[in-house]
Design a protein around this motif. Sequence first.
Motif: not given
Length: 465
Positions: A305-319, A360-369
């Motif tokens: 695994q050397v490529n990451y692209e976010n996907v929305d999979k509600p069934e996975i997040s729920e599990w 993938m959170f390279y531009n997200h300001p909320g990671v530390a919080d």
Amino acid sequence: METLLQETVADIPSVSSRERSPHRPKLLFAVFQNLGTLALLAVAFPFNLTVVSLALLWNWLRQPFRPFNTLAAQPKNILIAGARMTKTLQLARSFHGAGHRVILIDTEKFWLNGNRFSNTVAKFYTVPDPNQDLEGYTKTLQAIAKAENIDLFIPVAIFAVIYPEGMEQHPLSGYCEVFHFERDIVRMLDDKFAFAEKARSLSLTAPKSFKITAPEQVLNFDFSQEKHQYILKSIPYDAIRRLDLTKLPCNTPEATAAFVNSLPISEKKPWIMQEFIPGQEYCTHSTVRDGKSTLYCCCKSSAFQVNYENVDKPEISEWINRFLESIGGTGQASFDIIQAADGTVYPIECNPRTHSAITMFYNHPGVADAYLNQSAAEPLQPLPDSKPTHWLYHELWRLNEIRSFKQLQTWFKNVWRGKEAIFEVSDPLPFLMVHHWQIPLLLLGNLRRLKSWTRIDFNIGELIE
């Protein structure tokens, strides 16, 4: 280079030509593999140096016009373990950007890591390898935490999961907050078989799994009654064999026996025989506080695994949320999931540490919080404008796999629309130092020992041997 080769040859014991001949092809392969790779990196060096130099010049020119960094309301001293890895660099950038002070550590083997040159890193220390000197590692880690007045320790590297027999608490317990699950949870998550059993005990879906401590258990297994084939995976981490997805049974009993007997299966090194569920594989990362996910991402997965692209999979997040709420605790959990054609979610394994998908959170300001607090109602996910992340030197290597113009177009599109995981205009030195300091020094070390490797992983900054 001539001196280095002379020293290397001098290290080889003197033997007769008959004794030496069986090993000569391996030694020659190691020499040419390491020298050839160093030559390729030398070709890329001027281009990398030019890009990094331009970025440094740009940063210098705009320095007078750049606003001062605002400190966090309560700045923390953050200690992150695993400096050689890109995910560590990403966490360092996220915490630094939020106004916190970041210190990195790694084992003595990786004193040469390139991420220590990041302008987001205040200090870097080396520690003994806990697999070889646990007492030395513990004392050094505690001394660093005390000297730097550490508030939070985040282990991202594989040695993060160590809880040897007799160790009830993490070495830094009582020194600072440790962002790591407690011993029993860590051992359960890191044991692929125990993890699958735990999921079943919570009435969650899981593939059939059997703990294997002897080859005979597999050879005597009645596969004729099974709907799916099975795969074997080492329960202790195995960087090489984890990519082997040989399905059982093989075409013939003889082939099955040959494969199974080739594996180092024993009581001390148990394996898991797990049902192979056809479907799409996903990898996830969860940052967890008191059983609640505060940061989460999910990507399609692959063996390397050397490529990451976010996907929305509600069934996975729920599990995952149901599982995490059930076990409780604070730490990080990286799940590998198979989703079958009917949508059913099957967990394959869970590693209790940071996943590289956090890039993938390279531009997200909320990671530390997300690591420091539990205020958000929903876990942070990558921003909608977050680009897929990749490692450019891995993508360049993939050019040798292209066999058509259409494949070339696809490759170019993936690189163009994505974000290089290490390179950052405001922090360019790691991009130079990882590729043209860290990896070359590791290659020179292997050349000196006449040792080959399976692949270079620029993501984790290692030669996989």
